[in-house]
Design a protein around this motif. Sequence first.
Motif, short mmCIF file in Angstrom:
data_model
loop_
_atom_site.label_atom_id
_atom_site.label_comp_id
_atom_site.label_asym_id
_atom_site.label_seq_id
_atom_site.Cartn_x
_atom_site.Cartn_y
_atom_site.Cartn_z
N SER A 1 0.81 -1.22 0.00
CA SER A 1 0.00 0.00 0.00
C SER A 1 0.85 1.26 0.00
CB SER A 1 -0.94 0.01 1.21
OG SER A 1 -0.19 0.08 2.42
N LEU A 2 2.15 1.13 0.31
CA LEU A 2 3.03 2.29 0.32
C LEU A 2 3.51 2.67 -1.07
CD1 LEU A 2 5.05 1.42 3.53
CD2 LEU A 2 3.12 2.99 3.30
N LEU A 3 3.27 1.78 -2.04
CA LEU A 3 3.53 2.14 -3.44
C LEU A 3 2.30 2.90 -3.92
CD1 LEU A 3 5.04 -1.28 -4.55
CD2 LEU A 3 6.29 0.84 -4.14
N SER A 4 2.17 4.10 -3.42
CA SER A 4 0.90 4.83 -3.46
C SER A 4 0.45 5.26 -4.85
CB SER A 4 0.98 6.06 -2.55
OG SER A 4 2.05 6.90 -2.96
N LEU A 5 1.35 5.20 -5.83
CA LEU A 5 0.97 5.61 -7.18
C LEU A 5 0.73 4.42 -8.10
CD1 LEU A 5 3.25 8.73 -7.69
CD2 LEU A 5 0.84 8.64 -7.07
N LEU A 6 0.52 3.25 -7.50
CA LEU A 6 0.19 2.08 -8.31
C LEU A 6 -1.10 2.31 -9.09
CD1 LEU A 6 0.85 -1.21 -6.26
CD2 LEU A 6 1.93 -0.48 -8.38
N GLN A 7 -1.05 1.99 -10.36
CA GLN A 7 -2.23 2.09 -11.21
C GLN A 7 -2.72 0.71 -11.66
OE1 GLN A 7 -0.62 4.57 -14.33
NE2 GLN A 7 -1.12 6.46 -13.26
N HIS A 8 -1.79 -0.22 -11.78
CA HIS A 8 -2.12 -1.57 -12.25
C HIS A 8 -1.60 -2.57 -11.23
CE1 HIS A 8 -2.54 -4.81 -15.38
NE2 HIS A 8 -1.64 -5.37 -14.59
#
Length: 529
Positions: free
Chosen positions: A240-247
């Motif tokens: 969840s800390l990879l906050s700019l995940l789109q896919h």
Amino acid sequence: SNIISRTMSPASDDDFYDSALAAKLAAEDERLESCNPLPPSPLAESLAVEKPWYKQKCRLIIIAAVSGIVVAIALAVPLVLAQTSIGGGGNDQENNGASEELSSRKNPEREAIIADRLALVTPGGNETLMEPNTPQYRAWQWLVYDDEMKLDPAADNLQQRYLLMVIHFPSMMDDSGDGQQWGSPVHECEWEEVQCKDKLDLIYEYGQDDIVWIDDTPERIVTGLTLSQRLNGQIPEELSLLSLLQHLDLENNKLIGSLPSHIYELHKLDTLILSQNQLSNVDDIGEFKHLEHLYLSMNNCKGPLPTSFQNLKHLKTLDLHTNELTGDLFKVINDFESLESIDVAFNDFTGTVSPLIGSMTNLTTVLLGNNQFSGGIPEEIQFCSKLQDLSVEANHDMGGIIPFVLGQLTSLVYLNLSTCGFEGPLPASFGDLTELKFLDVTFNNLDGALPKELGSARSLTTLGLAYNEFDGPIPSELGLLTNLEELVIQNTNLKGAMPQEICTLRQEGILKSITASCDNLACTCCDCN
């Protein structure tokens, strides 16, 4: 008896040997008795004055013996080591190498600096990070010592690289593709199944004010992860800390029950793939308000769609097939005008196919088979001009007639209308479906003559007409279907002879199978049933 006691009895010089000295020498001789295992010599008996020399000699013997042993060991050890080196040099070199490596790994300053940064993105902070054998500890130590990239502790992608390795370590899956494996000495954006975008592109995409851009935001940011078969039932909180995940692809990961709450913090997700797990609760799925593609097929979802589903107004792909979902689907999605693909097959949805489906003009795929829909296919579907795949098979109470307007959907490639209780004729407009390859209307109550216009659907490879009430002759125009590979027409009331044009297709090897009932139909090229 000892030597001293025997030499004292014939003493010849009483002045030299007084009684006190004799007693002292006797005690000393007892201590040194073991130094002389030989019988006393005449010289020793006659010369008592030599006693001090004799004792000194004995001491020298002890010293010499001990020194000899030490020298022998000193000489023997190098020889043994040399032989070991010759006979088993590999192990020795490995041990020496391991010792040198252990020594070189001791870099407490680098450990501390990197730990300070990683603790900021580690749930539980330093307490979690410092606990041995955890993925967090292993990822930290890997960055400090084993990562061949040898990142500077101040590198903008240090935390991002760490988070990916925390995800990777519990599974240690071998990457099967041609790309760089996770942990390879390249930028993590080059690792297999990791997608990234440049920071400047994301600023342009989201705007300068929509996201808090801090100084150490990586120049290349992870925006896509394919973690199929990597997680073994657990979604690490670090994700969840990879906050700019789109896919995010979490297919086939043995996920059970509910999604963890922290995953709903990925507010930028537009694609979420959760297929082939054992999820039963996705009540908060509507938190992903930017979601465009949702794949939830082959899970344990039961009952009506959660209320939060109505927040997914931007959905383009909705894949829910093979669950146990119930309720009126179109009451939830009737204003999802961005939809391009709907696959809800193999559920227990009820209700009708809403006329509002006509407002979903971007639809290319509608798969509604094996549910409990009723009320027929609405005429408004004619406005879905991009539709390529339409399947409503095994909705036994669908009923009604097959709309003539389906023939206006000229992009159709796949059309399955089997086992729906349809009545009336097969629309002649189907001849206009020049892209259609698959048509199945078996197991219905269709009647009347087969339209000769069907011979114009030249792309057909499979045509299923069986188990209906069709009557009359088979039109010879079907012989124009020069791509037809399978024709199924048994259990109908069709009569007469199979047109030679169709048998010619069989003889030429184009039409591989003709399944027919030969009681009322004369056919020399059929597989009679």
